[in-house]
Every structure is written in structure tokens, then in C-alpha cells.
Design a protein around this motif. Structure first.
Motif, PDB file in Angstrom:
ATOM      1  N   VAL A  67     -99.629  74.579 -27.682  1.00  0.00           N
ATOM      2  CA  VAL A  67    -100.025  73.774 -26.591  1.00  0.00           C
ATOM      3  C   VAL A  67     -99.860  72.300 -26.957  1.00  0.00           C
ATOM      4  O   VAL A  67     -99.787  72.081 -28.199  1.00  0.00           O
ATOM      5  CB  VAL A  67    -101.677  73.983 -26.069  1.00  0.00           C
ATOM      6  N   THR A  84    -104.403  79.428 -30.508  1.00  0.00           N
ATOM      7  CA  THR A  84    -103.298  78.563 -30.170  1.00  0.00           C
ATOM      8  C   THR A  84    -102.967  77.565 -31.223  1.00  0.00           C
ATOM      9  O   THR A  84    -103.926  77.373 -31.884  1.00  0.00           O
ATOM     10  CB  THR A  84    -103.567  77.772 -28.749  1.00  0.00           C
ATOM     11  N   ARG A 134    -100.365  68.075 -19.813  1.00  0.00           N
ATOM     12  CA  ARG A 134    -100.505  69.257 -20.644  1.00  0.00           C
ATOM     13  C   ARG A 134     -99.553  70.078 -20.595  1.00  0.00           C
ATOM     14  O   ARG A 134     -99.008  70.386 -19.420  1.00  0.00           O
ATOM     15  CB  ARG A 134    -101.962  70.030 -20.518  1.00  0.00           C
ATOM     16  N   TYR A 135     -98.947  70.773 -21.599  1.00  0.00           N
ATOM     17  CA  TYR A 135     -97.980  71.873 -21.676  1.00  0.00           C
ATOM     18  C   TYR A 135     -98.486  73.218 -22.606  1.00  0.00           C
ATOM     19  O   TYR A 135     -99.294  72.816 -23.492  1.00  0.00           O
ATOM     20  CB  TYR A 135     -96.721  71.017 -22.478  1.00  0.00           C
ATOM     21  N   ARG A 136     -97.855  73.777 -22.160  1.00  0.00           N
ATOM     22  CA  ARG A 136     -98.016  75.230 -23.010  1.00  0.00           C
ATOM     23  C   ARG A 136     -96.801  76.059 -23.214  1.00  0.00           C
ATOM     24  O   ARG A 136     -95.898  76.164 -21.967  1.00  0.00           O
ATOM     25  CB  ARG A 136     -98.967  76.280 -22.219  1.00  0.00           C
ATOM     26  N   PHE A 165     -91.489  74.502 -23.142  1.00  0.00           N
ATOM     27  CA  PHE A 165     -92.897  74.355 -22.702  1.00  0.00           C
ATOM     28  C   PHE A 165     -92.779  74.280 -21.329  1.00  0.00           C
ATOM     29  O   PHE A 165     -91.918  74.009 -20.688  1.00  0.00           O
ATOM     30  CB  PHE A 165     -93.584  73.006 -23.382  1.00  0.00           C
ATOM     31  N   ALA A 224     -99.807  81.148 -28.638  1.00  0.00           N
ATOM     32  CA  ALA A 224     -99.220  80.020 -27.850  1.00  0.00           C
ATOM     33  C   ALA A 224     -99.303  78.630 -28.481  1.00  0.00           C
ATOM     34  O   ALA A 224    -100.114  78.430 -29.511  1.00  0.00           O
ATOM     35  CB  ALA A 224    -100.082  79.882 -26.438  1.00  0.00           C
ATOM     36  N   GLN A 252     -96.030  80.052 -24.009  1.00  0.00           N
ATOM     37  CA  GLN A 252     -96.606  81.270 -24.564  1.00  0.00           C
ATOM     38  C   GLN A 252     -95.770  82.083 -25.559  1.00  0.00           C
ATOM     39  O   GLN A 252     -94.701  82.215 -25.163  1.00  0.00           O
ATOM     40  CB  GLN A 252     -97.007  82.087 -23.072  1.00  0.00           C
ATOM     41  N   GLU A 294    -101.830  73.456 -31.829  1.00  0.00           N
ATOM     42  CA  GLU A 294    -101.725  72.390 -31.034  1.00  0.00           C
ATOM     43  C   GLU A 294    -100.791  71.620 -31.640  1.00  0.00           C
ATOM     44  O   GLU A 294    -100.770  71.352 -32.978  1.00  0.00           O
ATOM     45  CB  GLU A 294    -103.027  71.440 -30.685  1.00  0.00           C
TER      46      GLU A 294
END
Length: 192
Positions: free
Chosen positions: A135, A97, A184-186, A154, A133, A188, A99
Motif C-alpha cells: 500500500v 501489508t 491511496r493505492y494498493r 497499483f 499487499a 494485492q 507500506e
């Protein structure tokens, strides 16, 4: 937000208890101002400690943290010869990932699409480097920041109610007068 709701409920009780215990109108009148002053003092102390910590770690050596490592980068937004925004991207090999870190836009230039452009640049970088992804974590209290992340695609994947910022001592008084939510966000990009 939570602090103001608690204050609204707690203040009449505090006034009653203060007067009941001290029998002093002066102290009863001053108690809210003393509490607001303590909240201001500890909030300022925590935030200044956090900034000091940041300025002595990754922001002290942007090149070493973000420019030299493969899969990481740092961008600066310039408008009319003036730096108006920054964003960093730090690759994490353990879970493939990227960041998104340190996104910030000068308050005088917010609402002009600069943060969205910086965010898109990070997403482009992630796709070019085949990350699965992107994040991010944020302590932003303004809804505009959360809406920005969501507009970029996100999804919020979790919250921590009583987050400890780097540089916090977690003393009883800090915990009493300063609490912050960490979200927290993600996003994909593709499955591995």
C-alpha cells in the motif's frame, strides 16, 4: 488544478467586489498579487513544516525506523557515486501489508527509470517476505507519479480532498490558501 479553476471564476468577482468596497483602482489591481503572495507564503510554510516533521521522525533515524524492524527496509539509488533516489518499505503486521514510503528521485534524474526500479525493489521485498499487499499514500500533484504507481500494478483505492500533512496547524489561513489531495493505492499480491 482546483485552485486555478476557482481563481479563474472567482477573480472577476473579486475585482468587482474589491473596487465596489474600496473605490480604489490601486487596491483592486494589487488584490490578486496579495492573494498569490499569501498562497505562496502559506504553501511554503506548510511544506517546510512537513519536511521539518519528517526530518525529526523517521528520516532522522532511518536505521531505527526501516532497517532494524523485521519486515521493513530502506534503499538508496546511486548513480555515478551520487545518491539520486530513495525509497522505504515499512511492514504492518496488523493487516500483513507493506507500506511503500518516502519514494523520491532527484529532479535532475527523473525520467530515467530510477523510480520504477526502486518501486520494483519494494515489490520484490514484499513478495520475499510474504506480504499480502503493498500500500502507499501520496500527495503527488504530478500525473507522472500516479502513472508510475499504476504501471507497477497499483490501483487507486481512495482519495481525500482536504488532507492534513504532518506539521500542519490547520489554521484558517492555512486551510484557505493550502489544500492538497491525498491518494491511496494498493497492490494485492495474494489473498491471505
Amino acid at each position: 488544478m482546483l485552485y486555478s479553476q476557482v481563481s479563474f471564476i472567482f477573480l472577476p468577482f473579486l475585482h468587482s467586489m474589491c473596487y465596489f468596497m474600496t473605490k480604489s483602482f490601486t487596491l483592486t489591481f494589487c488584490a490578486p498579487f496579495i492573494l498569490m503572495g499569501a498562497r505562496y507564503y502559506y504553501s511554503r510554510k506548510v511544506i517546510l513544516n512537513y519536511l521539518d516533521c519528517a526530518l525529526h521522525t523517521d528520516m532522522a533515524d532511518i536505521e531505527a525506523y526501516y532497517m532494524k524492524p523485521t519486515g521493513s527496509c530502506f534503499w538508496v539509488a546511486v548513480l555515478q557515486g551520487q545518491v539520486v533516489g530513495i525509497v522505504a518499505a515499512q511492514g504492518r503486521e496488523d493487516d500483513n501489508t507493506l507500506e511503500l514510503r518516502r519514494m523520491s528521485v532527484d529532479s535532475r534524474f527523473r525520467g530515467k527509470g530510477i523510480a520504477k526500479a526502486l518501486g520494483r525493489r519494494v515489490l520484490e521485498f514484499a513478495m520475499l517476505n510474504n506480504y499480502s499487499a503493498v500500500v502507499l499514500g501520496t500527495t503527488a500533484v504530478k500525473m507522472a507519479a500516479h502513472k508510475l504507481y499504476e504501471s507497477l500494478g497499483f490501483r487507486r483505492v481512495g482519495d481525500t480532498e482536504d488532507y492534513t500533512l504532518p506539521g500542519m496547524t490547520r489554521s484558517l489561513l492555512e486551510r484557505l490558501f493550502f489544500q492538497i489531495r491525498y491518494s491511496r493505492y494498493r497492490l494485492q499480491l495474494h489473498e491471505e
